[in-house]
Design an enzyme around this catalytic site. Structure first.
Site, PDB file in Angstrom:
ATOM      1  N   CYS A  66      -5.236   3.863  -3.843  1.00 25.82           N
ATOM      2  CA  CYS A  66      -4.033   3.379  -2.942  1.00 25.82           C
ATOM      3  C   CYS A  66      -3.651   1.970  -3.691  1.00 25.82           C
ATOM      4  CB  CYS A  66      -4.381   3.183  -1.583  1.00 25.82           C
ATOM      5  SG  CYS A  66      -5.232   2.094  -1.018  1.00 25.82           S
ATOM      6  N   HIS A  67      -2.865   1.374  -3.021  1.00 25.70           N
ATOM      7  CA  HIS A  67      -2.360   0.227  -3.415  1.00 25.70           C
ATOM      8  C   HIS A  67      -3.321  -1.032  -3.374  1.00 25.70           C
ATOM      9  CE1 HIS A  67       0.998  -3.268  -3.038  1.00 25.70           C
ATOM     10  NE2 HIS A  67       0.627  -3.354  -4.193  1.00 25.70           N
TER      11      HIS A  67
END
Length: 108
Positions: A66-67
């Protein structure tokens, strides 16, 4: 507990032709994935994982992305509870990948 892998260790794994490659599962939203992603990753938005996890192979490692690493860790926990045994989360997410492996990657 879901294990973590650093961006550098993942890059080394992907470059090592003697090891089976993991599934790179990016759980970010469409616009995030379109902006930047790790080559070879596949996207499955986090809220779709419970509906689509049966599409994932259960016999190879899965690295969730994810980020920053929070969503991917949560997805990793879900996958482990669903019976997947080889799950790692990319520590620091694509942000760490951009910092440590691919400085040319777009950031947001």
């Amino acid at each position: 507990m879901v294990g973590e892998i650093t961006a550098r260790d993942l890059a080394a794994w992907l470059a090592d032709d003697s090891r089976a490659k993991p599934v790179l599962l990016d759980v970010r939203e469409d616009w995030e994935y379109a902006l930047c992603h790790i080559a070879g990753s596949q996207q499955m938005v986090m809220n779709m994982v419970p509906l689509r996890h049966n599409e994932l192979p259960d016999d190879v490692p899965i690295v969730t992305i994810c980020h920053h690493g929070v969503r991917s860790f949560q997805v990793g926990l879900y996958l482990q509870n669903a019976g997947f045994e080889q799950v790692l989360s990319l520590r620091g997410g694509v942000d760490a990948w951009a910092n440590e492996v691919d400085p040319a990657m777009a950031r947001y």
